[in-house]
Design an enzyme around this catalytic site. Structure first.
Site, PDB file in Angstrom:
ATOM      1  N   HIS A  72      -9.747   2.135   0.649  1.00 20.12           N
ATOM      2  CA  HIS A  72      -9.653   1.739   1.702  1.00 20.12           C
ATOM      3  C   HIS A  72     -11.034   1.397   2.763  1.00 20.12           C
ATOM      4  O   HIS A  72     -10.483   0.591   3.813  1.00 20.12           O
ATOM      5  CB  HIS A  72      -8.344   1.520   1.611  1.00 20.12           C
ATOM      6  CG  HIS A  72      -7.679   0.231   2.828  1.00 20.12           C
ATOM      7  ND1 HIS A  72      -8.239  -1.048   2.966  1.00 20.12           N
ATOM      8  CD2 HIS A  72      -6.439  -0.862   1.785  1.00 20.12           C
ATOM      9  CE1 HIS A  72      -8.241  -2.042   3.515  1.00 20.12           C
ATOM     10  NE2 HIS A  72      -6.863  -2.097   2.817  1.00 20.12           N
ATOM     11  N   GLU A 115     -11.437  -3.396  -2.697  1.00 24.19           N
ATOM     12  CA  GLU A 115     -10.432  -2.400  -3.161  1.00 24.19           C
ATOM     13  C   GLU A 115     -10.198  -2.576  -4.335  1.00 24.19           C
ATOM     14  O   GLU A 115      -9.573  -3.583  -4.984  1.00 24.19           O
ATOM     15  CB  GLU A 115      -9.674  -2.994  -2.075  1.00 24.19           C
ATOM     16  CG  GLU A 115      -9.325  -2.753  -0.912  1.00 24.19           C
ATOM     17  CD  GLU A 115      -8.819  -4.079  -0.160  1.00 24.19           C
ATOM     18  OE1 GLU A 115      -6.798  -3.115  -0.407  1.00 24.19           O
ATOM     19  OE2 GLU A 115      -8.690  -3.869   0.712  1.00 24.19           O
ATOM     20  N   HIS A 137       0.792  -1.268   0.175  1.00 27.13           N
ATOM     21  CA  HIS A 137      -0.194   0.188   0.159  1.00 27.13           C
ATOM     22  C   HIS A 137       0.824   0.957  -0.181  1.00 27.13           C
ATOM     23  O   HIS A 137       0.012   2.368   0.580  1.00 27.13           O
ATOM     24  CB  HIS A 137      -1.460   0.112   1.583  1.00 27.13           C
ATOM     25  CG  HIS A 137      -2.097  -0.735   1.235  1.00 27.13           C
ATOM     26  ND1 HIS A 137      -2.741  -2.147  -0.435  1.00 27.13           N
ATOM     27  CD2 HIS A 137      -2.627  -1.755   1.923  1.00 27.13           C
ATOM     28  CE1 HIS A 137      -3.521  -2.706   0.074  1.00 27.13           C
ATOM     29  NE2 HIS A 137      -3.698  -2.273   1.425  1.00 27.13           N
TER      30      HIS A 137
END
Length: 349
Positions: free
Chosen positions: A185, A314, A110
């Site tokens: 997210h 996501e 991420h």
């Protein structure tokens, strides 16, 4: 329709703001300029009672608690420069190997330690129209930030419509070839956190998914969903699917690679009557059922988070895409902007 700006706290001497978007149907979305983070979404049930349906906190302190930092669930953040995992934090581009920050068991996750979800964004534009309102946030990512090449300019536009759509649009430009994969997210619980997600009915319009290695990183192998717990094509309860897995789902489902906006998933909760559709231009969606979320996290109003208390949708480019030969549009080039759109449409049944 309106947008209200309020104070969300401080990070050192920097003031953090919260922007509340509301429509005519009692749908309210709150977004902070810290991390481009959706802190709250409230929607009505089938009796008109509006309730919080996402994980988040009421002030900035919640995102800096020791429990939150140790668990790192990324509640509501805008994820970048590259969403999901990159194997061993390495990739080769233009004949040069790049090493990224390893923040997940040796892998890069991420965007690294200071991903886009942990930086302050700037307000680029606010638009208030009769049937939709939007907030656009912008960020600059300098060359070699977290190990990525290229200076990148990113804009994320959050639009709320009177059709109860939350539209998230991404635009990024770079001066060097670089991996870019952006997503939001947010974690959802359509019961309003009155119960776990087990009684949510899930439909995902996908025939196959990417297979992860022992650390959850895809290496290029695909598997058909037919006859497996991952087969959500005809819709089924989470409870029916979860009983066949040890730690639930952290699965990247594959869609058509045409990059056109299409409905890819629907989730419904019969008890409240709440439902949501997911539409995206992306070639896949990482579907996470929240097994590893800490049970010690909760909103200030008492909404309890934790294992199987919320799910994520996501939508983004392939995990480990820079290392996969068949991953579509993993690299963004100068003069060829990165674009992406995902829609969460809320309604009742």
């Amino acid at each position: 329709m309106k947008i209200i700006k309020t104070n969300f706290g401080n990070i050192g001497k920097a003031k953090v703001s919260l922007y509340e978007l509301s429509n005519h149907n009692d749908v309210v979305v709150k977004i902070t300029d810290y991390g481009g983070t959706i802190t709250s979404i409230s929607t009505p049930d089938n009796e008109g009672n509006s309730t919080e349906i996402t994980c988040g906190f009421e002030n900035i302190e919640g995102y800096f608690s020791e429990e939150y930092k140790n668990n790192a669930p990324y509640f509501g953040g805008t994820i970048g420069r590259y969403a999901s995992r990159i194997h061993e934090g390495k990739f080769t581009l233009g004949g040069k190997e790049y090493s990224l920050v390893g923040n997940d068991r040796g892998n890069h996750l991420h965007g690294g330690i200071q991903g886009f979800d942990r930086r302050m964004w700037q307000v680029d534009e606010i638009v208030e129209l009769e049937n939709e309102i939007s907030l656009t946030l912008a960020i600059h990512s300098p060359d070699m930030e977290e190990g990525y090449p290229g200076n990148v300019e990113v804009k994320t536009k959050f639009t709320l419509t009177n059709e109860n759509e939350l539209i998230i649009s991404y635009h990024a430009e770079t001066d060097k070839a670089t991996p870019i994969s952006l997503t939001n997210h947010s974690y959802f619980n359509l019961s309003g956190f009155k119960e776990t997600i087990h009684d949510h009915n899930v439909t995902i319009n996908s025939n196959s998914f990417l297979v992860g290695d022992d650390k959850g990183v895809p290496q290029g192998k695909e598997k058909e969903v037919e006859g497996r717990p991952e087969d959500f094509r005809n819709g089924k309860l989470f409870s029916d699917a979860l009983q066949h897995t040890e730690t639930g789902f952290d699965t990247y489902f594959l869609f058509e690679q045409d990059f056109l906006l299409k409905k890819v998933a629907s989730i419904k909760h019969s008890g409240s009557g709440r439902a949501m559709d997911v539409l995206t231009t992306e070639p896949g969606m990482l579907f996470y059922s929240g097994y590893f979320t800490s049970d010690n996290l909760q909103r200030e109003n008492g909404d309890q988070y934790g294992k199987y208390k919320a799910f994520c949708c996501e939508t983004h480019r392939y995990p480990n895409g820079p290392n996969l030969d068949d991953a579509p549009k993993t690299i963004t080039y100068p003069g060829e902007p990165y674009t992406s759109k995902t829609v969460f449409k809320f309604y009742t049944i």
